[in-house]
Design an enzyme around this catalytic site. Structure first.
Site, PDB file in Angstrom:
ATOM      1  N   TYR A  40      -4.453  -5.096   1.995  1.00  0.00           N
ATOM      2  CA  TYR A  40      -4.767  -4.301   3.247  1.00  0.00           C
ATOM      3  C   TYR A  40      -5.701  -2.954   2.960  1.00  0.00           C
ATOM      4  O   TYR A  40      -6.354  -2.520   3.721  1.00  0.00           O
ATOM      5  CB  TYR A  40      -3.571  -4.000   4.187  1.00  0.00           C
ATOM      6  CG  TYR A  40      -3.048  -5.266   4.600  1.00  0.00           C
ATOM      7  CD1 TYR A  40      -3.292  -6.352   4.555  1.00  0.00           C
ATOM      8  CD2 TYR A  40      -1.839  -5.029   5.153  1.00  0.00           C
ATOM      9  CE1 TYR A  40      -2.693  -7.416   4.756  1.00  0.00           C
ATOM     10  CE2 TYR A  40      -0.844  -6.032   5.765  1.00  0.00           C
ATOM     11  CZ  TYR A  40      -1.303  -7.492   5.575  1.00  0.00           C
ATOM     12  OH  TYR A  40      -0.768  -8.451   5.906  1.00  0.00           O
ATOM     13  N   HIS A  98       2.415 -12.328  -1.840  1.00  0.00           N
ATOM     14  CA  HIS A  98       1.675 -12.299  -0.975  1.00  0.00           C
ATOM     15  C   HIS A  98       1.032 -13.986  -0.482  1.00  0.00           C
ATOM     16  O   HIS A  98       1.381 -14.363   0.523  1.00  0.00           O
ATOM     17  CB  HIS A  98       0.452 -11.412  -0.832  1.00  0.00           C
ATOM     18  CG  HIS A  98      -0.257 -11.113   0.358  1.00  0.00           C
ATOM     19  ND1 HIS A  98      -1.037  -9.873   0.723  1.00  0.00           N
ATOM     20  CD2 HIS A  98      -0.369 -11.778   1.621  1.00  0.00           C
ATOM     21  CE1 HIS A  98      -1.420  -9.836   2.057  1.00  0.00           C
ATOM     22  NE2 HIS A  98      -0.999 -10.917   2.546  1.00  0.00           N
TER      23      HIS A  98
END
Length: 265
Positions: A40, A98
């Site tokens: 992010y 992730h």
């Protein structure tokens, strides 16, 4: 559940000042779960929001995720420490794989997560976007219990029965990202109908539906009004009829499905 039932997602919140302020406001409002990721690019802002809130650090559940390109053993160890440096925190409460993509090699990647937990740099280990088979494989290789599997779940993509069963088998919480399907779910007629009948927002309907399914949603929100609207879902209880109506939505699709995704198998 290990993971607090409603959290603040920060994917796409890439304005540093806005991100930090959203985190701080959310925590002072009552949120206790904040989710970020190396991918992010906002870990520094998230950490600034956590540190700036008038809430004790031990009361905040901070989660971040290791980028798929960083899943070789030495890269896991180095980039996890870099994440902590950006967050300016001594530890995270949950560190995720992730995606099982890129450099992911179960036998090499997962022991690195155990090592980070043993060193106290993360309190829990989690995975994200793992299918039932991948989840069970990870559970066999990890020494640490899997605290959570974070996957895309919303009224247009309900939790699969086999995935729910696998999470129960290994003791992992289901964390739901994209709980509004990037707002697509908010306009679905069944969601709108329940919202209008109950006099609540479509966002609250989606979140209450997820909570009823023992999922921990992590919606993104950037303003106090939006944060308050999402938070109100904790006090809602959908009727069996409401849940059945959302379960009966015929349209189904996955919003996030990158090349090589395990969901494509």
């Amino acid at each position: 559940m290990t993971v607090p039932r409603l959290g603040l997602g920060t994917s796409g919140n890439d304005d540093p000042e806005q991100c930090a302020e959203s985190v701080r406001t959310a925590l002072e409002f009552g949120y206790r779960h904040v989710d970020t990721a190396q991918m992010y690019g906002n870990e520094a802002a998230v950490g600034r929001g956590v540190r700036g809130a008038d809430v004790d650090r031990e009361d905040v559940f901070v989660a971040t995720k290791v980028h798929p390109e960083n899943l070789a053993r030495e890269d896991v160890l180095a980039t996890a420490e870099a994440s902590l440096d950006r967050l300016a925190l001594d530890y995270v409460d949950l560190l995720y794989v992730h995606w099982p993509l890129g450099a992911y090699d179960p036998a090499e990647t997962l022991p690195a997560f155990d090592a980070l937990r043993d060193r106290g740099l993360t309190r829990h280990v989690g995975v994200s976007n793992f299918t039932p088979d991948l989840l069970r494989e990870a559970a066999e290789l990890l020494e640490a219990p899997i605290a959570a599997n974070q996957v895309e779940i919303h009224p247009l993509l309900p939790p699969r029965e086999d995935l729910v069963a696998a999470c129960e088998d290994v003791g992992a919480d289901l964390v739901a990202y994209a709980p509004f399907c990037r707002r697509d779910a908010l306009d679905v007629p069944e969601v709108v109908a329940v919202a209008e009948r109950r006099g609540i927002s479509p966002a609250q309907v989606c979140l209450a539906w997820l909570l009823a399914k023992d999922c921990a949603p992590i919606p993104k929100a950037t303003g106090r009004e939006h944060l308050a609207d999402n938070w109100a879902a904790l006090d809602l209880e959908l009727t069996d009829e409401d849940v059945a109506r959302l379960d009966g939505i015929e349209e189904r699709y996955r919003k996030f499905d990158p090349d090589g995704s395990p969901w494509q198998d």
